[in-house]
Design a protein around this motif. Structure first.
Motif, mmCIF file in Angstrom:
data_model
loop_
_atom_site.group_PDB
_atom_site.id
_atom_site.type_symbol
_atom_site.label_atom_id
_atom_site.label_comp_id
_atom_site.label_asym_id
_atom_site.label_seq_id
_atom_site.Cartn_x
_atom_site.Cartn_y
_atom_site.Cartn_z
ATOM 1 N N GLN A 113 -9.131 -6.060 28.935
ATOM 2 C CA GLN A 113 -9.601 -5.628 30.246
ATOM 3 C C GLN A 113 -8.635 -6.093 31.320
ATOM 4 N N GLU A 147 -5.642 2.416 33.543
ATOM 5 C CA GLU A 147 -7.104 2.488 33.494
ATOM 6 C C GLU A 147 -7.617 3.191 32.252
ATOM 7 N N GLY A 150 -10.711 7.960 28.434
ATOM 8 C CA GLY A 150 -11.988 8.050 27.751
ATOM 9 C C GLY A 150 -12.131 9.382 27.042
ATOM 10 N N ARG A 205 -8.205 -1.133 30.041
ATOM 11 C CA ARG A 205 -8.943 -0.756 31.236
ATOM 12 C C ARG A 205 -9.707 -1.973 31.726
ATOM 13 N N THR A 208 -14.177 -3.973 31.226
ATOM 14 C CA THR A 208 -14.716 -3.338 30.030
ATOM 15 C C THR A 208 -15.224 -4.365 29.023
ATOM 16 N N GLN A 212 -17.204 -0.911 24.249
ATOM 17 C CA GLN A 212 -16.473 0.270 24.719
ATOM 18 C C GLN A 212 -15.178 0.485 23.942
ATOM 19 N N TRP A 236 -23.978 2.499 31.767
ATOM 20 C CA TRP A 236 -22.694 3.181 31.612
ATOM 21 C C TRP A 236 -22.836 4.564 30.990
ATOM 22 N N ARG A 242 -17.481 4.218 39.482
ATOM 23 C CA ARG A 242 -16.917 3.183 38.617
ATOM 24 C C ARG A 242 -16.932 3.597 37.145
ATOM 25 N N ASN A 243 -17.439 4.791 36.903
ATOM 26 C CA ASN A 243 -17.561 5.257 35.511
ATOM 27 C C ASN A 243 -17.256 6.749 35.431
ATOM 28 N N ARG A 248 -16.667 4.298 30.690
ATOM 29 C CA ARG A 248 -17.126 2.992 30.246
ATOM 30 C C ARG A 248 -18.334 3.065 29.310
ATOM 31 N N LEU A 253 -13.522 4.395 25.308
ATOM 32 C CA LEU A 253 -12.145 3.899 25.411
ATOM 33 C C LEU A 253 -11.504 3.745 24.037
ATOM 34 N N SER A 276 -16.359 -9.364 30.927
ATOM 35 C CA SER A 276 -17.461 -8.405 31.065
ATOM 36 C C SER A 276 -18.537 -8.578 30.010
#
Length: 714
Positions: A113, A147, A150, A205, A208, A212, A236, A242-243, A248, A253, A276
């Protein structure tokens, strides 16, 4: 038209019918191939095409499958700094392409992360002077999209970060600034020690969690562990700023950022993650071990896995006990039970208020020592680790592994404030080398107290506390932000540890002692039911329309974002506790309203606020008009309805940063939210209290306040 020309035209036309043979985007100029390991080389072509790959005297062939994919495997090769070409050719369409300046060495995946992801250019103290030394053509870097990427399903698409121009790049100061700070310092330190080319793959990213980065199929096979993350109540699973695109959400990921790397040959992975997952120290060890095992299974071999222990940090908002990260660090160590794993200790390289400490150079360098130690065991790479603890009278004798030539105390300085050269903050926390710090002991009551310590041998330390006659356990560096300074002779800091196996404490707010903020002796009291005009003691600090009407205060006609009406009598001495309450109602949706306290001026104050038509609560800190800092946040048991009346109460010991918040439905006195928060470093204390509004609407009479009560005392 001549026959020869016709044949040429037909041949060109036939060749054009075949797709160009392509290498996977991971294979470009300036790349590094993994030494001493069977090395897959792969790409795409027309189905059924015969492919020939040539490199370093090896010639390998393959046939493209029905999906157009092909792969050859080069035999293990020794390291080589000689730039060579790798060519790939199809025998049907006679397409041929080559990449140049290909080296052979060790390739490391840099994953995790934000403390692995954050680039050098984003660290003020690194991006100039420190980045200028990162100039080594034997270090090559490849960066997946910043970042991360996904994907709903496992993907093979390689998405490269724009500054890297679809290619591996040699390490220069300019390119290093675009790369992971931790990764760049790792590669730059490792290459001269290893004496071979080093390749670095960036796949990260920020913000996280482990789930994920794991395959969905695997997590579904262990519902007893992963069900809480896979269920619909995981936030998430909701798209938002933010997602974006659910990046996330569990597995996304892994699917889009890690799966495209498989089966590219690597020596190992350097990993920096865990912040996280700090609420899951009880299961993190198993999840982290799962990640390592699953990734290795997918690659098909037990590559090296080197990870970073969490740095010191003191603003873990939900943890009033200030030791949750100590238990997370312990959980990280579960991975050491797996083969080919090692841990870098950075317990001397944190910052009190910044979760992204500037001091990334020792992080990369300590990882590099561990990597170099794989081939050169004489390199001291491991931090001192707890071995045994023996009670001898009123003291505990602790022995350590990895003491090198001996243990020693060193000076440690860690910054309080952000974005300052490490150790130079005027408010830095400092331990001098003449004091050995960081130990605690307890007796049968299991209450740990600070302890004295001295080095008594090459690998032994004696620990005691005058108040504990019969110690039963010892701990070292056991806090979110510990101050400790035990090292080995190689300059590596000792790993935090505990000799006990006591159950972890209850980190939930309900387990805290709210009585710490209760006033036993009221020394000052201010009340206002707003039955008349606002008295002069109320000061309007912003351009908002505040007025007393029919026994309450109305607020509206705003022109900004934050508004405070401060009571100049509602103040307390520095060492007092305060108790502030008010009732509030709103006529508008998505409007913030509440209590202001510790009000210094129009630009610096604290706020307890709720958002109407939602269940949101926040404790904010405003400093000099800057961006608000969220000290605490949560959702109440239900929404704060527009038109409903709610009672807000704050009990606080401002000097200690201790806040107890209670929010009730004034109609039935039901408690909708009760929180206790301890702020690691309160910025200012014991100033005025008052009312707060936060909305850009111009709607008049948006908020209604009643029954303001302020108390202060001991």
């Amino acid at each position: 038209m001549t026959k020869r020309f016709l044949i040429w035209v037909v041949s060109c036309f036939a060749a054009s019918l075949f797709a160009e043979v392509k290498l996977n985007p991971l294979f470009t100029d300036h790349m590094v191939l993994q030494r001493n390991h069977a090395t897959p080389v792969y790409g795409t072509a027309d189905p059924g095409e015969n492919i020939t790959v040539e490199f370093a005297g090896q010639v390998k062939t393959a046939v493209a499958g029905e999906n157009g994919e092909w792969k050859v495997t080069l035999d293990p090769m020794p390291a080589s700094s000689k730039p060579r070409s790798l060519s790939v050719q199809s025998t049907i369409g006679h397409h041929k392409s080559s990449i140049v300046d290909v080296l052979v060495g060790d390739v490391w995946l840099c994953a995790g992360q934000s403390n692995m992801a954050t680039e050098i250019r984003l660290y003020p103290t690194l991006r100039e002077a420190k980045a200028d030394v990162l100039n080594n053509s034997q270090v090559r870097m490849f960066k997946f999209q910043r970042e991360g990427i996904g994907a709903e399903k496992p993907s093979k698409e390689v998405v490269i970060d724009a500054p890297f121009q679809n290619s591996w790049q040699k390490m220069t100061p300019a390119m290093a600034r675009e790369f992971s700070a931790t990764g760049a310092f790792f590669g730059n330190a490792l290459q001269p020690m290893a004496g071979i080319p080093i390749g670095l793959l960036y796949a990260n990213r920020g913000g996280t969690a482990v789930n994920q980065w794991l395959p969905m199929e695997f997590m579904q096979s262990k519902p007893e562990l992963y069900a809480p993350f896979l269920g619909a109540d995981n936030p998430w699973w909701t798209d938002g700023p933010r997602n974006p695109g659910l990046i996330r959400a569990p597995s996304r990921l892994f699917n889009g950022t890690i799966h495209p790397v498989i089966p590219f040959a690597i020596r190992g992975c350097i990993w920096y993650q865990g912040e996280s997952d700090d609420r899951y120290s009880d299961i993190y060890g198993e999840m982290f071990s799962d990640l390592i095992t699953v990734w290795r299974n997918l690659w098909g071999y037990d590559f090296q896995f080197l990870f970073v222990q969490l740095a010191p940090y003191d603003v873990v908002g939900w943890d009033a006990r200030r030791e949750a990260w100590a238990f997370l660090r312990e959980a990280q160590d579960a991975a050491l039970a797996l083969p080919n794993t090692a841990r870098a200790v950075i317990i001397d390289s944190g910052e009190q208020l910044d979760i992204h400490p500037q001091n990334k150079q020792p992080v990369g360098e300590r990882l590099a020592l561990l990597a170099a130690n794989l081939d050169q065991p004489d390199i001291e790479a491991h931090s001192p680790e707890f071995d045994t603890a023996e009670v001898v009278g009123s003291k505990i004798r602790v022995t350590f592994k990895y003491a090198a030539s001996g243990l020693e105390a060193r000076r440690v300085a860690m910054n309080k404030n952000k974005r300052i050269e490490p150790g130079t903050d005027p408010e830095a926390f400092v331990i001098e080398a003449d004091t050995l710090a960081g130990f605690t002991v307890c007796g049968e009551d299991h209450k740990f107290v600070p302890a004295k310590a001295r080095i008594t041998g090459t690998n032994t330390v004696e620990v005691w506390a005058d108040s504990v006659d019969a110690p039963v356990a010892v701990r070292y560096g056991w806090a979110n932000f510990p101050l400790c300074n035990l090292y080995n002779s190689a300059g590596l800091p000792a790993c935090p540890f505990r000799s006990d196996h006591f159950p972890p404490p209850d980190f939930s707010e309900s387990g805290l002692d709210v009585s710490a903020a209760q006033i036993q002796q009221v020394q000052k009291e201010v009340r206002d039911d707003f039955s008349g005009e606002l008295p002069n003691v109320w000061e309007n600090l912003h351009t908002a329309g505040w007025q007393a009407v029919d026994g309450h205060v109305q607020a509206g006609a705003f022109s900004g974002s934050h508004y405070v009406l401060a009571n100049n009598d509602a103040t307390a001495d520095e060492d007092m506790k305060i108790d502030v309450s008010v009732s509030i109602s709103s006529a508008g949706r998505n409007a913030w309203g509440g209590l202001a306290f510790n009000v210094q001026n129009a630009n610096s104050f604290y706020v307890l606020r709720i958002k109407f038509d939602t269940g949101a609560y926040q404790l904010l800190r405003m400093v000099d008009g800057g961006k608000p800092l969220v000290v605490d946040s949560a959702n109440a048991s239900r929404k704060f309805e527009v038109g409903g009346v709610y009672s807000l109460r704050l009990q606080s010991v401002p000097k200690q940063g201790f806040y107890a918040v209670t929010i009730r439905d004034a109609g039935n006195d039901d408690v909708m939210l009760a929180r206790v928060k301890v702020e690691a470093a309160p910025v200012f204390v014991s100033a005025r209290a008052g009312l707060y509004c936060g909305s850009k609407t111009a709607q008049p009479d948006l908020f209604v306040f009643d029954d303001f009560v302020f108390k202060a005392g001991k």
